[in-house]
Scaffold this motif. Structure first.
Motif, mmCIF file in Angstrom:
data_model
loop_
_atom_site.group_PDB
_atom_site.id
_atom_site.type_symbol
_atom_site.label_atom_id
_atom_site.label_comp_id
_atom_site.label_asym_id
_atom_site.label_seq_id
_atom_site.Cartn_x
_atom_site.Cartn_y
_atom_site.Cartn_z
ATOM 1 N N ARG A 22 0.831 -1.199 0.000
ATOM 2 C CA ARG A 22 0.000 0.000 0.000
ATOM 3 C C ARG A 22 0.868 1.252 0.000
ATOM 4 N NH1 ARG A 22 -5.271 -0.495 2.132
ATOM 5 N NH2 ARG A 22 -5.061 1.535 3.134
ATOM 6 N N SER A 45 -4.809 10.098 -2.416
ATOM 7 C CA SER A 45 -5.002 8.890 -3.217
ATOM 8 C C SER A 45 -4.340 7.699 -2.540
ATOM 9 C CB SER A 45 -4.408 9.058 -4.625
ATOM 10 O OG SER A 45 -4.913 10.205 -5.275
ATOM 11 N N PHE A 55 -3.372 -0.864 -8.322
ATOM 12 C CA PHE A 55 -4.698 -0.249 -8.420
ATOM 13 C C PHE A 55 -4.681 1.095 -7.687
ATOM 14 C CE2 PHE A 55 -5.142 -4.822 -8.666
ATOM 15 C CZ PHE A 55 -5.942 -4.994 -9.779
ATOM 16 N N GLU A 57 -6.770 4.472 -6.250
ATOM 17 C CA GLU A 57 -8.088 4.871 -5.767
ATOM 18 C C GLU A 57 -8.017 6.294 -5.221
ATOM 19 O OE1 GLU A 57 -11.412 3.526 -2.411
ATOM 20 O OE2 GLU A 57 -9.657 2.269 -2.825
ATOM 21 N N ASP A 58 -8.973 7.110 -5.590
ATOM 22 C CA ASP A 58 -9.082 8.451 -5.033
ATOM 23 C C ASP A 58 -9.731 8.373 -3.651
ATOM 24 O OD1 ASP A 58 -9.068 11.507 -5.501
ATOM 25 O OD2 ASP A 58 -11.140 11.078 -4.893
ATOM 26 N N LYS A 73 -12.187 7.451 -9.996
ATOM 27 C CA LYS A 73 -12.372 7.039 -8.604
ATOM 28 C C LYS A 73 -11.484 5.829 -8.319
ATOM 29 C CE LYS A 73 -14.605 8.300 -5.785
ATOM 30 N NZ LYS A 73 -14.235 9.263 -4.705
ATOM 31 N N LYS A 74 -11.508 4.868 -9.230
ATOM 32 C CA LYS A 74 -10.635 3.706 -9.151
ATOM 33 C C LYS A 74 -10.078 3.427 -10.540
ATOM 34 C CE LYS A 74 -12.959 1.452 -5.247
ATOM 35 N NZ LYS A 74 -13.583 0.208 -4.751
ATOM 36 N N HIS A 75 -8.823 2.932 -10.590
ATOM 37 C CA HIS A 75 -8.188 2.726 -11.895
ATOM 38 C C HIS A 75 -7.096 1.670 -11.760
ATOM 39 C CE1 HIS A 75 -6.589 3.784 -15.885
ATOM 40 N NE2 HIS A 75 -5.381 3.717 -15.327
#
Length: 237
Positions: A22, A45, A55, A57-58, A73-75
């Motif tokens: 993370r 983010s 991955f 994520e905002d 929002k997610k990518h």
């Protein structure tokens, strides 16, 4: 291993290896990637790495997270994606692909030169590097008595910003045939750059903003080379 290359206004600020599960991005000091700018939220983010996938994520940021100019929002990140957080950019780079693409683009191999005449011209000019360096009063050859310095180039601009190239060969030829080509020679006394070929006779590579001319020039740590529209930093180690 994937990396994130942080930049602002096309200037590389830092690199982060994606070796943890993370990564948080934000303005506060407890983030893994801290961007101290008012346009960036405290926790802006999040990137989660699962095996070979990453991955993004905002985190309900004030100004949003963008990938390649689109609000997300997610990518699922892919090589070459540019993440915009506030005014800063984070380029997602997968090393193996980046190395292949950069070397195909800028590092000239004998088998990849586009035409026989151009191949021969570039080879002949590169072969003159030894003579040019010798004329500058530098000893020729490697006698093995003094350790040879190590150095690398780091791309400072363009789509490959942050990419590094180890200068571990006696002669490395860089550029784009028909536009601008230079050679960097690795010697016991240091590293030298010499003009090889260009679209115009006086279109010489630049070092720290000044044309190198037709003679070989010795490179110094932190020199900035501009060749075929790409800026590269020279760093000794």
């Amino acid at each position: 291993m994937a990396r994130l290359v942080l930049s602002l206004d096309n200037q590389v600020l830092a690199e982060y290896n994606m070796n943890k599960e993370r990564y948080t991005i934000g303005r506060l000091p407890d983030n893994d990637i801290r961007i101290d700018n008012s346009a960036v939220s405290g926790h802006h983010s999040l990137i989660i790495n699962i095996l070979n996938d990453s991955f993004l994520e905002d985190l309900n940021s004030t100004n949003g997270t963008y990938v390649n100019g689109k609000l997300i929002k997610k990518h699922a990140l892919q090589h070459g994606d540019v993440v915009t957080v506030g005014h800063h950019q984070l380029r997602f780079v997968e090393d193996d692909e980046a190395q292949d693409e950069f070397e195909k683009t800028m590092v000239i191999q004998p088998s990849s030169r586009p035409a026989a005449e151009k191949m021969q011209a570039v080879k002949e000019r590169a072969d003159k590097v030894s003579a040019d360096v010798s004329a500058s009063g530098v000893r020729k050859g490697l006698d093995g008595k003094t350790p040879v310095k190590k150095a690398k180039l780091q791309v400072l601009s363009g789509s490959f910003a942050g990419r590094e190239l180890e200068l571990n060969k006696a002669l490395t030829t860089l550029g784009r045939p028909g536009i601008q080509v230079a050679a960097i020679t690795r010697r016991q006394d240091g590293f030298f750059i010499v003009h090889v070929d260009a679209d115009k006779p006086d279109n010489f590579p630049l070092v720290n903003g000044a044309a190198i001319g037709s003679q070989a020039r010795k490179l110094a740590d932190n020199d900035v080379i501009q060749l075929a529209g790409v800026k590269m930093g020279f760093f000794e180690s």
